[in-house]
Design a protein around this motif. Structure first.
Motif, PDB file in Angstrom:
ATOM      1  N   ARG A  71     -28.422  33.139   3.423  1.00  7.98           N
ATOM      2  CA  ARG A  71     -27.618  34.370   3.429  1.00  7.98           C
ATOM      3  C   ARG A  71     -26.609  34.388   4.575  1.00  7.98           C
ATOM      4  O   ARG A  71     -25.984  35.411   4.829  1.00  7.98           O
ATOM      5  CB  ARG A  71     -28.534  35.593   3.527  1.00  7.98           C
ATOM      6  CG  ARG A  71     -29.580  35.674   2.427  1.00  7.98           C
ATOM      7  CD  ARG A  71     -30.406  36.941   2.561  1.00  7.98           C
ATOM      8  NE  ARG A  71     -31.668  36.850   1.877  1.00  7.98           N
ATOM      9  CZ  ARG A  71     -31.850  37.125   0.582  1.00  7.98           C
ATOM     10  NH1 ARG A  71     -30.827  37.510  -0.151  1.00  7.98           N
ATOM     11  NH2 ARG A  71     -33.053  37.035   0.035  1.00  7.98           N
ATOM     12  N   ASP A  92     -41.978  36.155   6.366  1.00  5.70           N
ATOM     13  CA  ASP A  92     -42.366  35.763   5.011  1.00  5.70           C
ATOM     14  C   ASP A  92     -42.439  34.240   4.889  1.00  5.70           C
ATOM     15  O   ASP A  92     -43.405  33.694   4.358  1.00  5.70           O
ATOM     16  CB  ASP A  92     -41.359  36.337   4.011  1.00  5.70           C
ATOM     17  CG  ASP A  92     -41.834  36.192   2.571  1.00  5.70           C
ATOM     18  OD1 ASP A  92     -42.934  36.676   2.255  1.00  5.70           O
ATOM     19  OD2 ASP A  92     -41.097  35.594   1.764  1.00  5.70           O
ATOM     20  N   SER A 151     -39.866  47.856   5.400  1.00  6.23           N
ATOM     21  CA  SER A 151     -38.970  48.518   6.352  1.00  6.23           C
ATOM     22  C   SER A 151     -39.693  49.597   7.157  1.00  6.23           C
ATOM     23  O   SER A 151     -39.222  49.988   8.231  1.00  6.23           O
ATOM     24  CB  SER A 151     -37.766  49.126   5.630  1.00  6.23           C
ATOM     25  OG  SER A 151     -38.175  50.151   4.733  1.00  6.23           O
ATOM     26  N   SER A 183     -34.336  29.706   5.812  1.00  6.22           N
ATOM     27  CA  SER A 183     -33.986  31.129   5.847  1.00  6.22           C
ATOM     28  C   SER A 183     -32.493  31.396   5.989  1.00  6.22           C
ATOM     29  O   SER A 183     -32.098  32.546   6.158  1.00  6.22           O
ATOM     30  CB  SER A 183     -34.716  31.808   7.024  1.00  6.22           C
ATOM     31  OG  SER A 183     -36.080  31.499   7.035  1.00  6.22           O
ATOM     32  N   GLY A 222     -34.156  43.104   7.876  1.00  3.47           N
ATOM     33  CA  GLY A 222     -34.488  42.305   6.713  1.00  3.47           C
ATOM     34  C   GLY A 222     -34.585  40.824   7.020  1.00  3.47           C
ATOM     35  O   GLY A 222     -35.468  40.126   6.507  1.00  3.47           O
ATOM     36  N   HIS A 223     -33.681  40.300   7.859  1.00  2.00           N
ATOM     37  CA  HIS A 223     -33.719  38.870   8.159  1.00  2.00           C
ATOM     38  C   HIS A 223     -34.956  38.513   8.977  1.00  2.00           C
ATOM     39  O   HIS A 223     -35.496  37.416   8.839  1.00  2.00           O
ATOM     40  CB  HIS A 223     -32.439  38.407   8.857  1.00  2.00           C
ATOM     41  CG  HIS A 223     -31.996  39.276   9.992  1.00  2.00           C
ATOM     42  ND1 HIS A 223     -32.548  39.196  11.254  1.00  2.00           N
ATOM     43  CD2 HIS A 223     -31.047  40.246  10.054  1.00  2.00           C
ATOM     44  CE1 HIS A 223     -31.949  40.069  12.049  1.00  2.00           C
ATOM     45  NE2 HIS A 223     -31.048  40.734  11.347  1.00  2.00           N
ATOM     46  N   TYR A 235     -31.117  41.769   3.438  1.00  2.00           N
ATOM     47  CA  TYR A 235     -31.690  40.600   4.112  1.00  2.00           C
ATOM     48  C   TYR A 235     -30.692  39.742   4.886  1.00  2.00           C
ATOM     49  O   TYR A 235     -31.086  38.825   5.591  1.00  2.00           O
ATOM     50  CB  TYR A 235     -32.436  39.732   3.100  1.00  2.00           C
ATOM     51  CG  TYR A 235     -33.548  40.492   2.417  1.00  2.00           C
ATOM     52  CD1 TYR A 235     -34.737  40.762   3.074  1.00  2.00           C
ATOM     53  CD2 TYR A 235     -33.387  40.985   1.129  1.00  2.00           C
ATOM     54  CE1 TYR A 235     -35.754  41.488   2.468  1.00  2.00           C
ATOM     55  CE2 TYR A 235     -34.394  41.705   0.506  1.00  2.00           C
ATOM     56  CZ  TYR A 235     -35.566  41.951   1.183  1.00  2.00           C
ATOM     57  OH  TYR A 235     -36.561  42.681   0.581  1.00  2.00           O
ATOM     58  N   TRP A 246     -37.855  40.092   8.670  1.00  2.00           N
ATOM     59  CA  TRP A 246     -38.961  40.109   7.714  1.00  2.00           C
ATOM     60  C   TRP A 246     -38.991  38.825   6.894  1.00  2.00           C
ATOM     61  O   TRP A 246     -40.056  38.273   6.610  1.00  2.00           O
ATOM     62  CB  TRP A 246     -38.877  41.322   6.786  1.00  2.00           C
ATOM     63  CG  TRP A 246     -40.054  41.346   5.860  1.00  2.00           C
ATOM     64  CD1 TRP A 246     -40.094  40.922   4.559  1.00  2.00           C
ATOM     65  CD2 TRP A 246     -41.392  41.722   6.195  1.00  2.00           C
ATOM     66  NE1 TRP A 246     -41.357  41.035   4.053  1.00  2.00           N
ATOM     67  CE2 TRP A 246     -42.180  41.521   5.045  1.00  2.00           C
ATOM     68  CE3 TRP A 246     -41.983  42.225   7.349  1.00  2.00           C
ATOM     69  CZ2 TRP A 246     -43.541  41.806   5.015  1.00  2.00           C
ATOM     70  CZ3 TRP A 246     -43.333  42.504   7.325  1.00  2.00           C
ATOM     71  CH2 TRP A 246     -44.094  42.289   6.168  1.00  2.00           C
ATOM     72  N   GLU A 247     -37.818  38.314   6.518  1.00  2.00           N
ATOM     73  CA  GLU A 247     -37.771  37.060   5.768  1.00  2.00           C
ATOM     74  C   GLU A 247     -38.339  35.901   6.587  1.00  2.00           C
ATOM     75  O   GLU A 247     -38.981  35.006   6.041  1.00  2.00           O
ATOM     76  CB  GLU A 247     -36.330  36.741   5.339  1.00  2.00           C
ATOM     77  CG  GLU A 247     -35.894  37.472   4.080  1.00  2.00           C
ATOM     78  CD  GLU A 247     -34.820  36.721   3.324  1.00  2.00           C
ATOM     79  OE1 GLU A 247     -33.911  36.174   3.976  1.00  2.00           O
ATOM     80  OE2 GLU A 247     -34.896  36.675   2.079  1.00  2.00           O
TER      81      GLU A 247
END
Length: 304
Positions: free
Chosen positions: A222, A202, A189, A219, A195-196, A65, A198-199
């Motif tokens: 990370r 989300d 995926s 977000s 991943g970032h 992510y 998708w976050e």
């Protein structure tokens, strides 16, 4: 039988054990060792790969992510500190110092949990055995998902003796958490997003509307930059999953539907191995899960 209810109760116990015993013990050991900030980046890498060499791409398959550049910078810093070594061609590996330190952090957490008696040993042994059957079925189930995190955790717990703690409950519960992460990764995926990104979807799906600054703040833990998140928003808009108006971003109905489908498929994959238990065994697991959680909560209350 409501499998989600059983799992939620088991996760409550896992969180109590982690938040009140394992993580504080590891943090205290890290402070005693004067470990630098972001030490969990290289520690989790060593937990996952042990002494084996690994690339940033391999690292991000386990932890997908964040940003490759940020992870590379943090792992490069660990090289300078002597916890990792590099071959100069993009591969890292644990040094003896790094491996010893990483194992100490998990061992002190294990030692903090090992003496706990939230319920009789026989009951703990039963719940551990039932979860072992589920985690074993998950590990040997056909792909998808690929058994990446569940295998890394199993190998780590075998190296560090976690399977003996609390009669196996905590290890097999953590294995199932790894299995769920594997299921989730396999599902989102498949849409071909980072991943970032998708976050970001989300976060948007969980909120009615966010300004870009609010979205980035929610977000950014990370180390993902504003520029990258702006690109994520553009990608989501291009897919029809998000929309922006007057600086406010929100998920579209199509975006929320995609996320809902991913969540549903993740649940299906995650709970499929639970069919190895019959109805009476699931009822017993449900009862034991409640007793364990209540026992841990009572112990936590006594320590306050």
């Amino acid at each position: 039988m409501n499998l989600q209810s059983i799992w939620s109760t088991l996760e409550e116990s896992s969180e109590i054990l982690g938040d009140n015993y394992a993580y504080p013990a590891a943090d205290k050991a890290a402070e005693e060792l004067s470990l630098p900030p972001n030490f969990y980046n290289w520690v989790t890498a060593i937990w996952a790969f042990d002494a084996n060499p690994f690339s940033i791409a391999q690292f991000m398959r386990y932890f997908p992510y964040g940003l490759a550049q940020v992870n590379d910078e943090r792992l490069s810093s660990a090289v300078q500190q002597g916890y990792l070594a590099t071959d100069g061609q993009g591969k890292y590996r644990a040094t003896e110092s790094g491996r010893t330190t990483a194992l100490r952090l998990i061992n002190v957490g294990n030692e903090a949990m090992a003496p706990l008696t939230p319920m009789p040993k026989e009951s703990l042994r039963t719940i551990g055995d039932l979860l072992a059957r589920i985690s074993g079925a998950a590990f040997h189930s056909p792909e998808p998902p690929a058994h990446v995190l569940i295998k890394a955790k199993r190998d780590l717990y075998e190296r560090t003796g976690v399977f003996a703690t609390l009669e196996g409950f905590i290890a097999h519960c953590f294995l199932l958490e790894g299995h769920r992460d594997d299921c989730y990764f396999a599902t989102w995926s498949a849409h071909g997003v980072e991943g970032h990104a998708w976050e970001v979807l989300d976060k948007l799906s969980q909120n009615d509307a966010l300004t870009f600054n609010e979205l980035h703040e929610k977000s950014s833990r990370r180390g993902v930059t504003e520029e990258v998140h702006a690109g994520d928003v553009r990608e989501l808009i291009g897919r029809g999953w998000a929309e922006e108006s007057s600086g406010v971003v929100k998920a579209t109905s199509a975006g929320k539907q995609v996320r809902a489908e991913v969540e549903a498929e993740t649940e299906r994959l995650f709970f499929a191995p639970w069919s190895c238990l019959n109805e009476s065994e699931l009822e017993e697991l449900a009862s034991l899960a409640v007793r364990l959680r209540d026992g841990l909560q009572a112990m936590k209350g006594e320590e306050l």
